[in-house]
Scaffold this motif. Sequence first.
Motif, PDB file in Angstrom:
ATOM      1  N   THR A 179       4.972  -0.529   4.545  1.00  0.00           N
ATOM      2  CA  THR A 179       4.678   0.860   4.193  1.00  0.00           C
ATOM      3  C   THR A 179       4.121   1.578   5.419  1.00  0.00           C
ATOM      4  OG1 THR A 179       4.105   0.199   1.933  1.00  0.00           O
ATOM      5  CG2 THR A 179       3.380   2.390   2.652  1.00  0.00           C
ATOM      6  N   PRO A 180       4.665   2.733   5.776  1.00  0.00           N
ATOM      7  CA  PRO A 180       4.120   3.474   6.917  1.00  0.00           C
ATOM      8  C   PRO A 180       2.640   3.817   6.687  1.00  0.00           C
ATOM      9  CG  PRO A 180       6.217   4.420   6.203  1.00  0.00           C
ATOM     10  CD  PRO A 180       5.814   3.432   5.161  1.00  0.00           C
ATOM     11  N   ILE A 181       1.851   3.673   7.729  1.00  0.00           N
ATOM     12  CA  ILE A 181       0.428   4.020   7.636  1.00  0.00           C
ATOM     13  C   ILE A 181       0.277   5.470   7.198  1.00  0.00           C
ATOM     14  CG2 ILE A 181      -1.655   4.433   9.036  1.00  0.00           C
ATOM     15  CD1 ILE A 181      -1.030   1.832  10.533  1.00  0.00           C
ATOM     16  N   GLU A 221       2.068   7.181   5.041  1.00  0.00           N
ATOM     17  CA  GLU A 221       2.167   7.281   3.583  1.00  0.00           C
ATOM     18  C   GLU A 221       0.879   6.807   2.915  1.00  0.00           C
ATOM     19  OE1 GLU A 221       4.609   5.208  -0.147  1.00  0.00           O
ATOM     20  OE2 GLU A 221       5.571   5.309   1.831  1.00  0.00           O
ATOM     21  N   THR A 222       0.351   5.686   3.396  1.00  0.00           N
ATOM     22  CA  THR A 222      -0.885   5.135   2.829  1.00  0.00           C
ATOM     23  C   THR A 222      -2.042   6.114   2.969  1.00  0.00           C
ATOM     24  OG1 THR A 222      -0.179   2.865   3.308  1.00  0.00           O
ATOM     25  CG2 THR A 222      -2.532   3.234   2.980  1.00  0.00           C
ATOM     26  N   MET A 223      -2.246   6.612   4.173  1.00  0.00           N
ATOM     27  CA  MET A 223      -3.406   7.464   4.432  1.00  0.00           C
ATOM     28  C   MET A 223      -3.284   8.840   3.773  1.00  0.00           C
ATOM     29  SD  MET A 223      -5.431   5.465   5.841  1.00  0.00           S
ATOM     30  CE  MET A 223      -5.074   3.734   6.187  1.00  0.00           C
ATOM     31  N   GLU A 224      -2.079   9.364   3.712  1.00  0.00           N
ATOM     32  CA  GLU A 224      -1.893  10.657   3.038  1.00  0.00           C
ATOM     33  C   GLU A 224      -2.155  10.542   1.543  1.00  0.00           C
ATOM     34  OE1 GLU A 224       1.932  12.179   4.225  1.00  0.00           O
ATOM     35  OE2 GLU A 224       1.106  13.041   6.082  1.00  0.00           O
ATOM     36  N   THR A 225      -1.886   9.376   0.977  1.00  0.00           N
ATOM     37  CA  THR A 225      -2.181   9.147  -0.443  1.00  0.00           C
ATOM     38  C   THR A 225      -3.687   9.119  -0.676  1.00  0.00           C
ATOM     39  OG1 THR A 225      -0.131   7.854  -0.656  1.00  0.00           O
ATOM     40  CG2 THR A 225      -1.749   7.659  -2.429  1.00  0.00           C
ATOM     41  N   VAL A 226      -4.409   8.447   0.197  1.00  0.00           N
ATOM     42  CA  VAL A 226      -5.872   8.408   0.070  1.00  0.00           C
ATOM     43  C   VAL A 226      -6.448   9.811   0.260  1.00  0.00           C
ATOM     44  CG1 VAL A 226      -8.020   7.423   0.963  1.00  0.00           C
ATOM     45  CG2 VAL A 226      -5.971   6.005   0.842  1.00  0.00           C
ATOM     46  N   GLU A 242      -3.680   4.988  14.718  1.00  0.00           N
ATOM     47  CA  GLU A 242      -2.552   5.561  13.978  1.00  0.00           C
ATOM     48  C   GLU A 242      -3.030   6.205  12.681  1.00  0.00           C
ATOM     49  OE1 GLU A 242       1.343   6.497  12.606  1.00  0.00           O
ATOM     50  OE2 GLU A 242       0.556   6.083  14.615  1.00  0.00           O
ATOM     51  N   ALA A 243      -3.902   5.519  11.945  1.00  0.00           N
ATOM     52  CA  ALA A 243      -4.411   6.042  10.673  1.00  0.00           C
ATOM     53  C   ALA A 243      -5.178   7.341  10.869  1.00  0.00           C
ATOM     54  CB  ALA A 243      -5.311   5.001  10.008  1.00  0.00           C
ATOM     55  N   GLU A 244      -5.867   7.442  11.988  1.00  0.00           N
ATOM     56  CA  GLU A 244      -6.680   8.632  12.280  1.00  0.00           C
ATOM     57  C   GLU A 244      -5.847   9.897  12.470  1.00  0.00           C
ATOM     58  OE1 GLU A 244     -10.106   9.555  13.170  1.00  0.00           O
ATOM     59  OE2 GLU A 244     -10.648   7.902  11.872  1.00  0.00           O
ATOM     60  N   LYS A 245      -4.543   9.747  12.636  1.00  0.00           N
ATOM     61  CA  LYS A 245      -3.657  10.921  12.743  1.00  0.00           C
ATOM     62  C   LYS A 245      -3.561  11.651  11.411  1.00  0.00           C
ATOM     63  CE  LYS A 245      -0.572   8.806  16.204  1.00  0.00           C
ATOM     64  NZ  LYS A 245       0.821   8.305  16.422  1.00  0.00           N
ATOM     65  N   TYR A 246      -3.849  10.918  10.315  1.00  0.00           N
ATOM     66  CA  TYR A 246      -3.613  11.470   8.978  1.00  0.00           C
ATOM     67  C   TYR A 246      -4.881  11.630   8.145  1.00  0.00           C
ATOM     68  CZ  TYR A 246       0.721   9.511  10.723  1.00  0.00           C
ATOM     69  OH  TYR A 246       1.782   9.180  11.540  1.00  0.00           O
ATOM     70  N   ILE A 247      -5.957  10.964   8.561  1.00  0.00           N
ATOM     71  CA  ILE A 247      -7.191  11.027   7.766  1.00  0.00           C
ATOM     72  C   ILE A 247      -8.367  10.622   8.653  1.00  0.00           C
ATOM     73  CG2 ILE A 247      -7.264   8.615   6.952  1.00  0.00           C
ATOM     74  CD1 ILE A 247      -7.784   9.797   4.108  1.00  0.00           C
ATOM     75  N   SER A 248      -9.539  11.074   8.305  1.00  0.00           N
ATOM     76  CA  SER A 248     -10.729  10.665   9.049  1.00  0.00           C
ATOM     77  C   SER A 248     -11.286   9.388   8.425  1.00  0.00           C
ATOM     78  CB  SER A 248     -11.787  11.770   9.010  1.00  0.00           C
ATOM     79  OG  SER A 248     -12.962  11.339   9.668  1.00  0.00           O
ATOM     80  N   ALA A 285       0.816  -1.217   0.000  1.00  0.00           N
ATOM     81  CA  ALA A 285       0.000   0.000   0.000  1.00  0.00           C
ATOM     82  C   ALA A 285       0.850   1.267   0.000  1.00  0.00           C
ATOM     83  CB  ALA A 285      -0.937  -0.004   1.202  1.00  0.00           C
ATOM     84  N   ALA A 286       1.886   1.265  -0.860  1.00  0.00           N
ATOM     85  CA  ALA A 286       2.715   2.464  -1.008  1.00  0.00           C
ATOM     86  C   ALA A 286       2.031   3.441  -1.959  1.00  0.00           C
ATOM     87  CB  ALA A 286       4.097   2.086  -1.537  1.00  0.00           C
ATOM     88  N   LYS A 287       2.495   4.675  -1.961  1.00  0.00           N
ATOM     89  CA  LYS A 287       1.833   5.751  -2.699  1.00  0.00           C
ATOM     90  C   LYS A 287       1.633   5.449  -4.174  1.00  0.00           C
ATOM     91  CE  LYS A 287       2.044  10.697  -3.700  1.00  0.00           C
ATOM     92  NZ  LYS A 287       2.718  11.987  -3.411  1.00  0.00           N
ATOM     93  N   GLU A 288       2.704   5.072  -4.860  1.00  0.00           N
ATOM     94  CA  GLU A 288       2.587   4.884  -6.315  1.00  0.00           C
ATOM     95  C   GLU A 288       1.648   3.728  -6.665  1.00  0.00           C
ATOM     96  OE1 GLU A 288       5.521   1.735  -5.297  1.00  0.00           O
ATOM     97  OE2 GLU A 288       5.190   3.785  -4.583  1.00  0.00           O
TER      98      GLU A 288
END
Length: 331
Positions: free
Chosen positions: A146-148, A150-155, A179-185, A113-116
């Motif tokens: 993959t750091p969570i 990076e994944t969540m910021e891509t979404v 952890e994911a909630e730090k970057y996205i709802s 689940a990396a950005k690209e």
Amino acid sequence: MEYRKLGTSDLEVSVITFGAWAAGGWMWGGTERSEAIEAIRVSYDYGVTSIDTAPIYGQGSSEEIVGEAIKGLPRDKVQILTKFGMRWDLVKGDFGFKSFDNSGKPIDIYKYAAKESIIRECEDSLKRLGTDYIDLYQIHWPDSTTPIEETMETVAQLIKEGKVRQAAVCNYSATQMKEAEKYISLASNQVPYSMVKRGIEKEVVPYCLENQKSILAYSPLERGLLTGKMLPGHSFQEGDHRASLPFFKDENLRRINDFLSKIKPLADEKNASLGQLVLRWTIEQPGITIALTGARNAAQAIQNAKASEVKLSKDEIALISQHLSQLTLAL
């Protein structure tokens, strides 16, 4: 049909959501494409407006079937839930497992689940689905490589671009959700949950209740086990993954059917099938927002959809739960 909002989002979905894994054929001994399309369309006629799919289901075929099935339907009346993060065409990330595609060719499945990869997967899904946006975009499985972040910021980027409406996860622990909630709802977490698989009640359910996150229960009928239609000695088609699962051993089928026989009088009283009673019980459990159910043909689709019409009192739910507490399986 009954509809519920996912978390604090503006996305409203049908409590019975069409699960399109089996429709893709992969790991289910194949499927008849035209029947799968008809099943989705008939579901919609009965109020099932939400469809859950994934690229890995049939290596694209499930999404294509969903895309074909929703052609001509008003797009704003259909909710497409799909996923990312399982690759069969790339050797990167966490190795998941070995499998075979629908033609019998060996494939290796990786959780990645990396950005690209997410950006590529999103574009491919949009094409297969024949749409320009996805209502709920879910990471299919955690990817430890993959750091969570990076994944969540891509979404989040895909949401800004209008390609995705809401972000979600599947098979995440409460810690991973936090952890994911730090970057996205997050709107929801899709996890396995059934009468005989209730592990999420320990941590995931309390977390979701406390933080207003929805739970999408997958395999609520435990892949057909809780329908009462499987008897000891049941023979599966070649390629059906259920043949190797402990749940489907003859001894467990006997024990499950004994339990189901105890709640059948209630199903009969409600003029419902056992499967419908089980689905209604499931969506009445604390924290459970919707139940994902698969169907390979129109008859199965109608049965699933009508589960939303079954009504249970608190005493009836308690009675079912009491019988269930006496069930032990040989796993």
